[in-house]
Motif scaffolding. Sequence first.
Motif, PDB file in Angstrom:
ATOM      1  N   UNK A  28       3.744  -9.872 -11.206  1.00  0.00           N
ATOM      2  CA  UNK A  28       4.453  -8.998 -12.144  1.00  0.00           C
ATOM      3  C   UNK A  28       5.829  -9.552 -12.472  1.00  0.00           C
ATOM      4  N   UNK A  29       6.446 -10.197 -11.487  1.00  0.00           N
ATOM      5  CA  UNK A  29       7.770 -10.788 -11.719  1.00  0.00           C
ATOM      6  C   UNK A  29       7.752 -11.848 -12.802  1.00  0.00           C
ATOM      7  N   UNK A  30       6.653 -12.570 -12.909  1.00  0.00           N
ATOM      8  CA  UNK A  30       6.538 -13.590 -13.962  1.00  0.00           C
ATOM      9  C   UNK A  30       6.581 -12.969 -15.352  1.00  0.00           C
ATOM     10  N   UNK A  31       6.256 -11.692 -15.422  1.00  0.00           N
ATOM     11  CA  UNK A  31       6.256 -10.977 -16.707  1.00  0.00           C
ATOM     12  C   UNK A  31       7.449 -10.027 -16.810  1.00  0.00           C
ATOM     13  N   UNK A  32       8.452 -10.259 -15.937  1.00  0.00           N
ATOM     14  CA  UNK A  32       9.675  -9.451 -15.925  1.00  0.00           C
ATOM     15  C   UNK A  32       9.411  -7.972 -15.641  1.00  0.00           C
ATOM     16  N   UNK A  33       8.388  -7.708 -14.848  1.00  0.00           N
ATOM     17  CA  UNK A  33       8.107  -6.357 -14.382  1.00  0.00           C
ATOM     18  C   UNK A  33       8.522  -6.271 -12.910  1.00  0.00           C
ATOM     19  N   UNK A  34       9.150  -5.171 -12.531  1.00  0.00           N
ATOM     20  CA  UNK A  34       9.708  -5.087 -11.182  1.00  0.00           C
ATOM     21  C   UNK A  34       9.090  -3.953 -10.365  1.00  0.00           C
ATOM     22  N   UNK A  35       9.251  -4.055  -9.039  1.00  0.00           N
ATOM     23  CA  UNK A  35       8.757  -3.069  -8.090  1.00  0.00           C
ATOM     24  C   UNK A  35       9.917  -2.511  -7.274  1.00  0.00           C
ATOM     25  N   UNK A  36       9.891  -1.215  -7.030  1.00  0.00           N
ATOM     26  CA  UNK A  36      10.789  -0.593  -6.071  1.00  0.00           C
ATOM     27  C   UNK A  36       9.948  -0.353  -4.817  1.00  0.00           C
ATOM     28  N   UNK A  37      10.095  -1.230  -3.848  1.00  0.00           N
ATOM     29  CA  UNK A  37       9.205  -1.251  -2.691  1.00  0.00           C
ATOM     30  C   UNK A  37       9.720  -0.372  -1.555  1.00  0.00           C
ATOM     31  N   UNK A  38       8.792   0.352  -0.924  1.00  0.00           N
ATOM     32  CA  UNK A  38       9.112   1.165   0.248  1.00  0.00           C
ATOM     33  C   UNK A  38       8.059   0.898   1.324  1.00  0.00           C
ATOM     34  N   UNK A  39       8.502   0.409   2.480  1.00  0.00           N
ATOM     35  CA  UNK A  39       7.590   0.183   3.600  1.00  0.00           C
ATOM     36  C   UNK A  39       7.259   1.531   4.235  1.00  0.00           C
ATOM     37  N   UNK A  40       6.002   1.977   4.131  1.00  0.00           N
ATOM     38  CA  UNK A  40       5.657   3.331   4.576  1.00  0.00           C
ATOM     39  C   UNK A  40       4.706   3.367   5.780  1.00  0.00           C
ATOM     40  N   UNK A  41       4.178   2.224   6.202  1.00  0.00           N
ATOM     41  CA  UNK A  41       3.365   2.239   7.420  1.00  0.00           C
ATOM     42  C   UNK A  41       3.269   0.846   8.034  1.00  0.00           C
ATOM     43  N   UNK A  42       3.101   0.838   9.351  1.00  0.00           N
ATOM     44  CA  UNK A  42       2.836  -0.394  10.084  1.00  0.00           C
ATOM     45  C   UNK A  42       1.375  -0.399  10.517  1.00  0.00           C
ATOM     46  N   UNK A  43       0.751  -1.558  10.436  1.00  0.00           N
ATOM     47  CA  UNK A  43      -0.633  -1.732  10.867  1.00  0.00           C
ATOM     48  C   UNK A  43      -0.650  -2.256  12.298  1.00  0.00           C
ATOM     49  N   UNK A  44      -1.386  -1.571  13.176  1.00  0.00           N
ATOM     50  CA  UNK A  44      -1.431  -1.928  14.584  1.00  0.00           C
ATOM     51  C   UNK A  44      -2.888  -2.063  15.041  1.00  0.00           C
ATOM     52  N   UNK A  45      -3.153  -2.951  15.992  1.00  0.00           N
ATOM     53  CA  UNK A  45      -4.517  -3.052  16.517  1.00  0.00           C
ATOM     54  C   UNK A  45      -4.914  -1.763  17.222  1.00  0.00           C
ATOM     55  N   UNK A  46      -6.172  -1.390  17.091  1.00  0.00           N
ATOM     56  CA  UNK A  46      -6.691  -0.241  17.822  1.00  0.00           C
ATOM     57  C   UNK A  46      -6.610  -0.546  19.321  1.00  0.00           C
ATOM     58  N   UNK A  47      -5.835   0.224  20.084  1.00  0.00           N
ATOM     59  CA  UNK A  47      -5.681  -0.083  21.520  1.00  0.00           C
ATOM     60  C   UNK A  47      -6.981   0.064  22.309  1.00  0.00           C
ATOM     61  N   UNK A  48      -7.984   0.731  21.733  1.00  0.00           N
ATOM     62  CA  UNK A  48      -9.261   0.935  22.424  1.00  0.00           C
ATOM     63  C   UNK A  48     -10.358  -0.008  21.928  1.00  0.00           C
ATOM     64  N   UNK A 103     -20.137   1.440  13.760  1.00  0.00           N
ATOM     65  CA  UNK A 103     -18.786   1.350  13.212  1.00  0.00           C
ATOM     66  C   UNK A 103     -17.785   1.260  14.359  1.00  0.00           C
ATOM     67  N   UNK A 104     -16.893   0.283  14.267  1.00  0.00           N
ATOM     68  CA  UNK A 104     -15.807   0.166  15.236  1.00  0.00           C
ATOM     69  C   UNK A 104     -14.487   0.141  14.464  1.00  0.00           C
ATOM     70  N   UNK A 105     -13.572   0.986  14.898  1.00  0.00           N
ATOM     71  CA  UNK A 105     -12.246   1.042  14.285  1.00  0.00           C
ATOM     72  C   UNK A 105     -11.417  -0.131  14.809  1.00  0.00           C
ATOM     73  N   UNK A 106     -10.951  -0.979  13.908  1.00  0.00           N
ATOM     74  CA  UNK A 106     -10.189  -2.162  14.317  1.00  0.00           C
ATOM     75  C   UNK A 106      -8.684  -1.931  14.328  1.00  0.00           C
ATOM     76  N   UNK A 107      -8.224  -1.009  13.496  1.00  0.00           N
ATOM     77  CA  UNK A 107      -6.778  -0.846  13.307  1.00  0.00           C
ATOM     78  C   UNK A 107      -6.375   0.620  13.345  1.00  0.00           C
ATOM     79  N   UNK A 108      -5.113   0.846  13.613  1.00  0.00           N
ATOM     80  CA  UNK A 108      -4.529   2.176  13.477  1.00  0.00           C
ATOM     81  C   UNK A 108      -3.207   2.021  12.725  1.00  0.00           C
ATOM     82  N   UNK A 109      -2.643   3.132  12.268  1.00  0.00           N
ATOM     83  CA  UNK A 109      -1.475   3.052  11.389  1.00  0.00           C
ATOM     84  C   UNK A 109      -0.373   3.997  11.832  1.00  0.00           C
ATOM     85  N   UNK A 110       0.855   3.512  11.751  1.00  0.00           N
ATOM     86  CA  UNK A 110       2.026   4.288  12.136  1.00  0.00           C
ATOM     87  C   UNK A 110       2.922   4.433  10.904  1.00  0.00           C
ATOM     88  N   UNK A 111       3.133   5.671  10.489  1.00  0.00           N
ATOM     89  CA  UNK A 111       3.876   5.917   9.248  1.00  0.00           C
ATOM     90  C   UNK A 111       5.380   5.947   9.492  1.00  0.00           C
TER      91      UNK A 111
END
Length: 254
Positions: free
Chosen positions: A153-173, A36-44
Motif C-alpha cells: 500500500x505504501x507504494x501507492x501512497x496509502x497508509x496504515x494506522x497500526x495497533x498491535x492488539x494481540x500476541x501469538x503464543x504456543x499452546x502450552x498443552x 484437531x489439535x490447537x497449536x496456538x493461543x492468543x493474548x490481547x
Amino acid sequence: MSIARNTVLLLKSEKSEDAQDKYQDILESNKFEVMVVKTLTFQYKNIEILRDKLTNPDDFCGIILSSPRCVNACSQALRKERIHELWKLKSNFTVGEATYNEVLIKIGIECRGKESGNAKNLSQIIVQSKSSFDKPFLFPHGNLKTDTLKLELGRENLSLDEVLVYDTLPNPQIKEDLEKVTSGFSTIPEYLVFFSPSGFHSSIHYLRKVPIDLSSLKIIAIGPVTQLAIEENNLKVYAVAKAPTPEEVLKAIL
C-alpha cells in the motif's frame, strides 16, 4: 509404528468459542476421520488504544481486519456496544471468509476482500480504489504480522494506522494434545494440515518424535507462506490450499 489412513490432523490456532468447525464438518462429510489439535493461543493487548481509535471514525478511510483475532480485539474494545454508524460508510476490508463472517457477527459492518486469501492479494484489491482513499486505514494486527500490506500500500501512497492488539503464543498443552491423537507418538494421521507458519513451528518439534519420516506423510499447507516455512524445515509439501477455506483444504487433500 502405523499411519492412520484416511485420517486428517488439523493443526489449528485457537478458535472462537462456540464456533462450529467447518473444516472438520466438510472433511467428515467426505468420509475422512478428523482430529484437531490447537497449536496456538492468543493474548490481547492495547484494547483501550484500539477503543479510542474506533470511536473516531472520521480519522480513517476504513478498517482492515486480517484475522478473527483482530475482530475479537475490536469486539472487546467496543464492550458490546454498537460500532459507530460512520464505520458502515467506510471502505472496510478483510482477508478470508472466516474473518469476514466474524466481522458481520461481532461488529456488524460490511467488508470487501474476503476472497483475497492473503495480504498481497488484498493489497491489490485495495489499490484498485486508491483514488478514493485520502486518510489512513485503521489496522489492528498481531505480533507476527508481515510488512506485506504496509509495503504494497505504501507504494501507492496509502497508509496504515497500526495497533498491535494481540500476541501469538504456543499452546502450552500442545505436547499432551499431540500425544493423545498419536496414541503416545506411536501412530500418526495420513494427512497433516498446517494453518500458519507459527502453528507449524509450535508443533513440528513434537511431531518429529513419531518414529517415521514425516515426508512420507501428506502434508498440506494453507497458503504459500506456510508452505515456505515447512519446506525450509526440509519437509515436502503434498499440496497447498490456495485460500483459508474448508473447500480449498478439501480440494488440496483430494
